[in-house]
Write an enzyme that holds these catalytic residues in place. Structure first.
Site, PDB file in Angstrom:
ATOM      1  N   CYS A 110       0.810  -1.228   0.000  1.00 57.70           N
ATOM      2  CA  CYS A 110       0.000   0.000   0.000  1.00 57.70           C
ATOM      3  C   CYS A 110       0.841   1.274   0.000  1.00 57.70           C
ATOM      4  CB  CYS A 110      -0.936   0.000   1.202  1.00 57.70           C
ATOM      5  SG  CYS A 110      -1.915  -1.492   1.306  1.00 57.70           S
ATOM      6  N   HIS A 245      -3.211   6.888   3.483  1.00 55.92           N
ATOM      7  CA  HIS A 245      -3.685   5.636   2.896  1.00 55.92           C
ATOM      8  C   HIS A 245      -5.083   5.347   3.435  1.00 55.92           C
ATOM      9  CE1 HIS A 245      -4.114   1.681   1.491  1.00 55.92           C
ATOM     10  NE2 HIS A 245      -3.806   1.064   2.621  1.00 55.92           N
ATOM     11  N   ASN A 275     -10.349   0.311   0.384  1.00 55.54           N
ATOM     12  CA  ASN A 275      -8.882   0.320   0.377  1.00 55.54           C
ATOM     13  C   ASN A 275      -8.400  -0.232  -0.975  1.00 55.54           C
ATOM     14  OD1 ASN A 275      -6.175  -0.299   0.694  1.00 55.54           O
ATOM     15  ND2 ASN A 275      -6.410  -1.276   2.697  1.00 55.54           N
TER      16      ASN A 275
HETATM   17  O1  UT7 Z   1      -3.728  -1.753   3.698  1.00 50.97           O
HETATM   18  C1  UT7 Z   1      -3.608  -2.549   4.862  1.00 50.97           C
HETATM   19  C2  UT7 Z   1      -4.930  -3.192   5.084  1.00 50.97           C
HETATM   20  N1  UT7 Z   1      -5.217  -3.677   6.389  1.00 50.97           N
HETATM   21  C3  UT7 Z   1      -5.961  -3.011   7.285  1.00 50.97           C
HETATM   22  O2  UT7 Z   1      -6.270  -1.852   7.148  1.00 50.97           O
HETATM   23  C4  UT7 Z   1      -6.446  -3.768   8.476  1.00 50.97           C
HETATM   24  C5  UT7 Z   1      -6.414  -2.995   9.735  1.00 50.97           C
HETATM   25  N2  UT7 Z   1      -7.344  -3.567  10.707  1.00 50.97           N
HETATM   26  C6  UT7 Z   1      -8.650  -3.220  10.698  1.00 50.97           C
HETATM   27  O3  UT7 Z   1      -9.070  -2.372   9.943  1.00 50.97           O
HETATM   28  C7  UT7 Z   1      -9.549  -3.900  11.715  1.00 50.97           C
HETATM   29  O4  UT7 Z   1      -8.784  -4.738  12.535  1.00 50.97           O
HETATM   30  C8  UT7 Z   1     -10.675  -4.726  11.025  1.00 50.97           C
HETATM   31  C9  UT7 Z   1     -11.666  -3.780  10.367  1.00 50.97           C
HETATM   32  C10 UT7 Z   1     -10.090  -5.655   9.959  1.00 50.97           C
HETATM   33  C11 UT7 Z   1     -11.411  -5.556  12.035  1.00 50.97           C
HETATM   34  O5  UT7 Z   1     -11.995  -4.734  13.043  1.00 50.97           O
HETATM   35  P1  UT7 Z   1     -11.971  -5.172  14.579  1.00 50.97           P
HETATM   36  O6  UT7 Z   1     -12.784  -4.206  15.344  1.00 50.97           O
HETATM   37  O7  UT7 Z   1     -10.520  -5.339  14.938  1.00 50.97           O
HETATM   38  O8  UT7 Z   1     -12.755  -6.540  14.554  1.00 50.97           O
HETATM   39  P2  UT7 Z   1     -12.227  -7.992  14.979  1.00 50.97           P
HETATM   40  O9  UT7 Z   1     -11.234  -8.490  13.977  1.00 50.97           O
HETATM   41  O10 UT7 Z   1     -11.803  -7.913  16.405  1.00 50.97           O
HETATM   42  O11 UT7 Z   1     -13.521  -8.836  14.869  1.00 50.97           O
HETATM   43  C12 UT7 Z   1     -14.646  -8.641  15.714  1.00 50.97           C
HETATM   44  C13 UT7 Z   1     -15.738  -9.609  15.328  1.00 50.97           C
HETATM   45  C14 UT7 Z   1     -15.251 -11.054  15.179  1.00 50.97           C
HETATM   46  O12 UT7 Z   1     -16.273 -11.896  15.666  1.00 50.97           O
HETATM   47  P3  UT7 Z   1     -16.126 -12.578  17.118  1.00 50.97           P
HETATM   48  O13 UT7 Z   1     -14.866 -13.412  17.043  1.00 50.97           O
HETATM   49  O14 UT7 Z   1     -16.012 -11.442  18.082  1.00 50.97           O
HETATM   50  O15 UT7 Z   1     -17.395 -13.377  17.244  1.00 50.97           O
HETATM   51  C15 UT7 Z   1     -15.153 -11.249  13.680  1.00 50.97           C
HETATM   52  O16 UT7 Z   1     -15.339 -12.596  13.277  1.00 50.97           O
HETATM   53  O17 UT7 Z   1     -16.282  -9.261  14.041  1.00 50.97           O
HETATM   54  C16 UT7 Z   1     -16.301 -10.416  13.181  1.00 50.97           C
HETATM   55  N3  UT7 Z   1     -16.158  -9.979  11.805  1.00 50.97           N
HETATM   56  C17 UT7 Z   1     -17.185  -9.554  11.056  1.00 50.97           C
HETATM   57  N4  UT7 Z   1     -18.497  -9.426  11.333  1.00 50.97           N
HETATM   58  C18 UT7 Z   1     -19.285  -8.931  10.351  1.00 50.97           C
HETATM   59  C19 UT7 Z   1     -15.008  -9.913  11.064  1.00 50.97           C
HETATM   60  N5  UT7 Z   1     -15.306  -9.436   9.852  1.00 50.97           N
HETATM   61  C20 UT7 Z   1     -16.639  -9.197   9.817  1.00 50.97           C
HETATM   62  C21 UT7 Z   1     -17.511  -8.695   8.845  1.00 50.97           C
HETATM   63  N6  UT7 Z   1     -18.829  -8.575   9.166  1.00 50.97           N
HETATM   64  N7  UT7 Z   1     -17.099  -8.313   7.620  1.00 50.97           N
END
Ligand code: UT7
Length: 320
Positions: A110, A245, A275
């Site tokens: 990125c 970004h 993104n």
């Molecule tokens: O260019 C580099 C690209 N990378 C990034 O920008 C990633 C940076 N990280 C992030 O943006 C965040 O960590 C995410 C948006 C990817 C995730 O957000 P979070 O608040 O850290 O959520 P999490 O990973 O802690 O997940 C929370 C819950 C999980 O369920 P459980 O285990 O609590 O039951 C996930 O399975 O949300 C669930 N989950 C979803 N639910 C609905 C994960 N993806 C989704 C989804 N829709 N798309």
């Protein structure tokens, strides 16, 4: 003497996919995606090739700069994967715009556009180029696993370009890497059918530890901004426009919070584009340039993070 931005362009796929569209086949919702990332929609390749978009964005940038392809003496393309490994996307663009300039792709995930700006700076400082075409194009929809809701909802496809020419404009550039091959990983398919290959094939799609990326991004963007500003003899408050970004609005907010920057200086298009990896800052630049947001003398700070783990910040003065 280094460079200034002389022209910009961008091209996005026709198809727009909303969060509600994704919820038709994934266990997700607009509410989850938007509140965690700031994304509502993204553009996704259907009938277009990535190189078509890259060429179109390059032609728009050249026209905006008022020059023909034959005047370009360096072409750099920030991409993780073009339509073909060879020719590179940069060579394909060069062929289309009628340039015989040295052309190559740069993969810094990125942060690719910032790496290209710094490579161009080295060519200008060494007197090896006077006009460079920097292109970025990413087909993220072809790299993610569409059954993995934690990654596929974050990305979009697109292309963008800028023409940079010898002159005063670049004020600072800071690139860094915290090598880590596990936090973001996207294996390729080389050797898939080789009868001699004895290495077990990795899962083909992208893997990302979202939480780890989040922590890295907030720290890296904060320190790259501070270092680039120090290099330019500026404070973060002196910057007129931040072009971060577009990975996640919460990451952008958290990394800028300590600088107490007026939020109206922070440019965003993540709600509409998601993104697009390296291409995000390029499309953002073109969008706001065409809206007439920048004025001569404004200081623009580009800041990005990505797989590798790479990060960086570049400051330029708007000269148009
Ligand atoms: O260019 C580099 C690209 N990378 C990034 O920008 C990633 C940076 N990280 C992030 O943006 C965040 O960590 C995410 C948006 C990817 C995730 O957000 P979070 O608040 O850290 O959520 P999490 O990973 O802690 O997940 C929370 C819950 C999980 O369920 P459980 O285990 O609590 O039951 C996930 O399975 O949300 C669930 N989950 C979803 N639910 C609905 C994960 N993806 C989704 C989804 N829709 N798309």
């Amino acid at each position: 003497m280094s460079f200034y931005i002389a022209g910009t362009g961008s091209a996005l796929p026709e198809k727009v996919v909303s969060n509600d569209d994704l919820a038709q086949f994934l266990d997700t919702s607009d509410e989850w995606i938007f509140t965690r990332t700031g994304i509502h929609r993204r553009h996704v390749l259907t009938h277009e090739r990535l190189d078509e978009l890259a060429i179109r964005s390059a032609q728009i940038a050249l026209q905006d700069a008022g020059i023909g392809g034959e005047e370009v003496d360096l072409i750099l393309c920030a991409t993780m994967r073009g339509d073909t490994f060879t020719p590179s996307l940069a060579c394909t663009v060069g062929e289309a715009v009628g340039s015989h300039a040295p052309s190559f792709d740069v993969n810094a995930a990125c942060v690719g556009v910032l790496y290209c700006m710094e490579i161009a700076d080295s060519f200008f400082v060494a007197g090896k180029a006077k006009t460079a075409l920097i292109v970025s194009a990413e087909a993220m929809s072809k790299l993610v696993d569409w059954t993995d809701r934690s990654t596929c909802v974050l990305f979009g496809d697109g292309a963008g370009a800028m023409v940079v020419r010898a002159g005063e404009g670049r004020l600072a550039g800071e690139l860094s890497t915290r090598p880590d091959s596990h936090v973001i990983r996207m294996p390729n398919i080389e050797g898939l059918n080789s009868p001699y290959n004895r290495i077990e094939q990795e899962k083909l799609a992208m893997y990302m530890d979202g939480g780890e990326v989040y922590k890295f991004a907030v720290n890296a963007m904060g320190s790259n901004i501070a270092e680039a500003c120090a290099q330019a003899g500026l404070t973060p408050a002196d910057i007129d426009w931040y072009l971060p970004h577009q990975a996640n609005v919460r990451i952008i907010d958290a990394s800028l919070r300590k600088f107490k920057i007026d939020k109206s200086k922070v440019l965003l298009n993540i709600a509409e584009c998601g993104n697009m990896s390296a291409t995000s800052v390029m499309v953002l630049l073109d969008e706001y340039a065409k809206k007439g947001t920048f004025h001569k003398g404004d200081k623009l700070l580009f800041v990005a993070f990505g797989g590798g783990l790479t990060s960086g910040a570049v400051i330029v003065t708007w000269q148009k």
